[in-house]
Scaffold this active site. Structure first.
Site, short mmCIF file in Angstrom:
data_model
loop_
_atom_site.label_atom_id
_atom_site.label_comp_id
_atom_site.label_asym_id
_atom_site.label_seq_id
_atom_site.Cartn_x
_atom_site.Cartn_y
_atom_site.Cartn_z
N ASP A 1 23.77 -2.19 -3.82
CA ASP A 1 24.06 -3.56 -4.22
C ASP A 1 23.42 -3.93 -5.55
O ASP A 1 23.17 -5.10 -5.82
CB ASP A 1 23.55 -4.53 -3.14
CG ASP A 1 22.03 -4.43 -2.94
OD1 ASP A 1 21.50 -3.29 -2.94
OD2 ASP A 1 21.38 -5.47 -2.81
N LYS B 1 22.01 -9.49 2.43
CA LYS B 1 20.65 -9.23 1.96
C LYS B 1 20.22 -10.30 0.99
O LYS B 1 21.03 -10.77 0.18
CB LYS B 1 20.59 -7.87 1.27
CG LYS B 1 19.19 -7.48 0.81
CD LYS B 1 19.20 -6.29 -0.14
CE LYS B 1 18.96 -6.75 -1.56
NZ LYS B 1 18.71 -5.63 -2.48
N GLU C 1 14.22 -9.89 3.14
CA GLU C 1 13.46 -8.94 2.30
C GLU C 1 12.39 -9.64 1.48
O GLU C 1 12.66 -10.16 0.40
CB GLU C 1 14.43 -8.18 1.36
CG GLU C 1 13.67 -7.19 0.45
CD GLU C 1 14.57 -6.36 -0.48
OE1 GLU C 1 15.81 -6.53 -0.44
OE2 GLU C 1 14.02 -5.55 -1.24
N GLU D 1 9.69 -8.55 -0.61
CA GLU D 1 9.10 -7.33 -1.19
C GLU D 1 7.77 -7.61 -1.87
O GLU D 1 7.71 -8.38 -2.84
CB GLU D 1 10.05 -6.67 -2.20
CG GLU D 1 9.37 -5.44 -2.85
CD GLU D 1 10.24 -4.60 -3.79
OE1 GLU D 1 11.41 -4.97 -4.03
OE2 GLU D 1 9.73 -3.58 -4.28
N LYS E 1 13.51 -6.22 5.89
CA LYS E 1 13.43 -5.16 4.88
C LYS E 1 12.12 -5.31 4.12
O LYS E 1 12.05 -6.02 3.12
CB LYS E 1 14.64 -5.24 3.93
CG LYS E 1 14.63 -4.20 2.81
CD LYS E 1 16.01 -4.04 2.19
CE LYS E 1 15.98 -3.12 0.99
NZ LYS E 1 17.32 -2.68 0.61
N SER F 1 16.44 1.46 4.14
CA SER F 1 17.48 0.74 3.41
C SER F 1 17.20 1.04 1.95
O SER F 1 16.68 0.20 1.21
CB SER F 1 17.41 -0.76 3.70
OG SER F 1 18.36 -1.44 2.89
N TYR G 1 15.95 -6.31 -9.02
CA TYR G 1 17.04 -5.52 -8.45
C TYR G 1 18.38 -6.09 -8.85
O TYR G 1 18.55 -7.24 -9.07
CB TYR G 1 16.95 -5.45 -6.91
CG TYR G 1 17.57 -4.17 -6.40
CD1 TYR G 1 18.84 -4.19 -5.85
CD2 TYR G 1 16.90 -2.97 -6.53
CE1 TYR G 1 19.42 -3.02 -5.40
CE2 TYR G 1 17.47 -1.80 -6.08
CZ TYR G 1 18.73 -1.83 -5.52
OH TYR G 1 19.28 -0.68 -5.11
P1 13P Z 1 15.00 0.44 -3.59
O1 13P Z 1 15.12 1.29 -2.35
O2 13P Z 1 15.53 1.10 -4.83
O3 13P Z 1 13.66 -0.20 -3.75
O4 13P Z 1 16.01 -0.77 -3.39
C1 13P Z 1 16.37 -1.24 -2.18
C2 13P Z 1 16.82 -2.65 -2.34
O5 13P Z 1 17.89 -3.01 -1.91
C3 13P Z 1 15.92 -3.61 -3.00
O6 13P Z 1 16.39 -4.89 -2.84
#
Ligand code: 13P
Length: 385
Positions: free
Chosen positions: A55, A168, A209, A211, A251, A322, A385
């Site tokens: 994505d 996502k 997610e 992160e 995630k 993922s 991303y």
């Molecule tokens: P990476 O596995 O490259 O970190 O990316 C996964 C993703 O969808 C980040 O939003």
């Protein structure tokens, strides 16, 4: 008479019934909606399966394509995604879901089948990135929130009609001496909860997610602590927003030392820190944990996932992948934009899919012979991303 000071206090006077005491007074979802959400989530994380994150936004895929000197045209983007989605049936038991960017959801293969059909024909669930990227939180040390709530209900309704069953939304938190700030933690938790609520109303399983970026020289302990604080805030917000956890996926980042940390840790140490953080903060009702690879090399991401699934601590959820970069790096390199390399490139992708399918069951044995980019760091500073 006086009670001894060690006895229990007298019972509190009865409080009137209030919303805290009647959390289900206004149900958010029907039993049918809950069943559909739970079924979708379980198909994505069925035994041996994880997610291909394909994505990348137009800007992110530009960086991937430029690394192999391929021009970022719509046709090149379509061609490359087709290469991934038409890899042969060996990937079918490995890939439970594929996340697409808006443009890709409406692309078709050379044989005129829509990508949605190509993916579903291979038994995977179609997902869609619905966030609109990170934006600065003014007055913070470079922290962000994620935008995209406006019009999200309408977009979810349309995406569901067009074949997407999960979504996502990525939020980002940064570790430094004074971050993540309280503001960044609560704002990102709340926006994730609001997104998840809107998705579930449209029978789209939300992947939540938050992160925690690997940037920095912090050690494993600090990453674990920050990850715990962030996840605790996320699940408090999801509870406040009446999210049906059984119809949601998390995630998260793995708990790893910062990219510039001088101390090295074994896969078992990373696994123990990661599982400890998750067990402390993620309710068992959550349908699954699907890690992002976050700039780890392909092989590292597989070895860590495997170690997590071999960790002696009990895990009440399926724990799988993922991955974006960690499923695609060798494949992209092998392709190099050349039509005659498509088969080789697909072999590289299949190799990673098979390895991660084993790793999500704790059955991966490192062979030491990875693909073209298997040992290469895929770290991008302050990754968007
Ligand atoms: P990476 O596995 O490259 O970190 O990316 C996964 C993703 O969808 C980040 O939003």
């Amino acid at each position: 008479s006086h009670l001894p000071s060690t006895s229990c206090p007298p019972p509190a006077p009865a409080r009137p019934q209030n919303s805290l005491k009647m959390p289900h007074q206004y149900p958010a979802l029907t039993p049918e909606q809950k069943k559909e959400l739970h079924d979708i989530a379980q198909r994505i994380v069925a035994t041996g399966k994880g997610i291909l994150a394909a994505d990348e936004s137009t800007g992110s895929i530009a960086k991937r394509l430029s690394s192999i000197n391929v021009e970022n045209t719509e046709e090149n983007r379509r061609f490359y995604r087709q290469l991934l989605f038409t890899a042969d049936d060996r990937v079918n038991p490995c890939i439970g879901g594929v996340i697409l960017f808006h443009e890709t959801l409406y692309h078709s293969a050379d044989d005129k089948r829509s990508f949605v059909k190509v993916i579903k024909d291979k038994g995977a669930v179609v997902g869609i990135k619905v966030d609109k990227g990170v934006v600065p939180l003014a007055g913070t040390n470079g922290e962000t929130t994620t935008q995209g709530l406006d019009g999200l209900a309408e977009r979810c309704a349309q995406y569901k009609k067009d074949g997407a069953d999960f979504a996502k939304w990525r939020c980002v938190l940064k570790i430094s001496e004074h971050t993540p700030s309280h503001l960044a933690i609560i704002e990102n938790a709340n926006v994730l909860a609001r997104y998840a609520s809107i998705c579930q109303q449209h029978c789209i399983v939300p992947i939540v997610e938050p992160e925690v970026l690997p940037d920095g020289d912090h050690d494993l302990k600090r990453c674990q602590y920050v990850t715990e604080v962030v996840l605790a805030a996320v699940y408090k917000a999801l509870s406040d927003h009446h999210i049906y956890l059984e119809g949601s996926l998390l995630k998260p980042n793995m708990v790893t030392p910062g990219h510039a940390c001088s101390k090295k840790y074994s896969p078992e140490e990373v696994a123990m820190a990661t599982v400890t953080a998750l067990r402390r903060t993620v309710p068992p009702a959550v349908a699954g944990i699907t890690f992002l690879s976050g700039g780890q090399s392909e092989e590292e991401a597989t070895i860590h996932l495997n170690a997590i699934n071999k960790c002696p601590l009990h895990r009440p959820w399926p724990v799988t992948f993922s991955y974006g970069r960690a499923l695609q790096a060798s494949c992209l390199k092998a392709w190099g934009g050349k039509k005659e390399q498509v088969k080789n490139a697909q072999e590289e992708y299949i190799k990673r899919a098979l390895a991660n399918s084993l790793a999500c069951q704790g059955k991966y044995v490192a062979s030491g012979q990875g693909g073209a980019a298997a040992g290469e760091s895929l770290f991008v500073s302050n990754h968007a991303y």
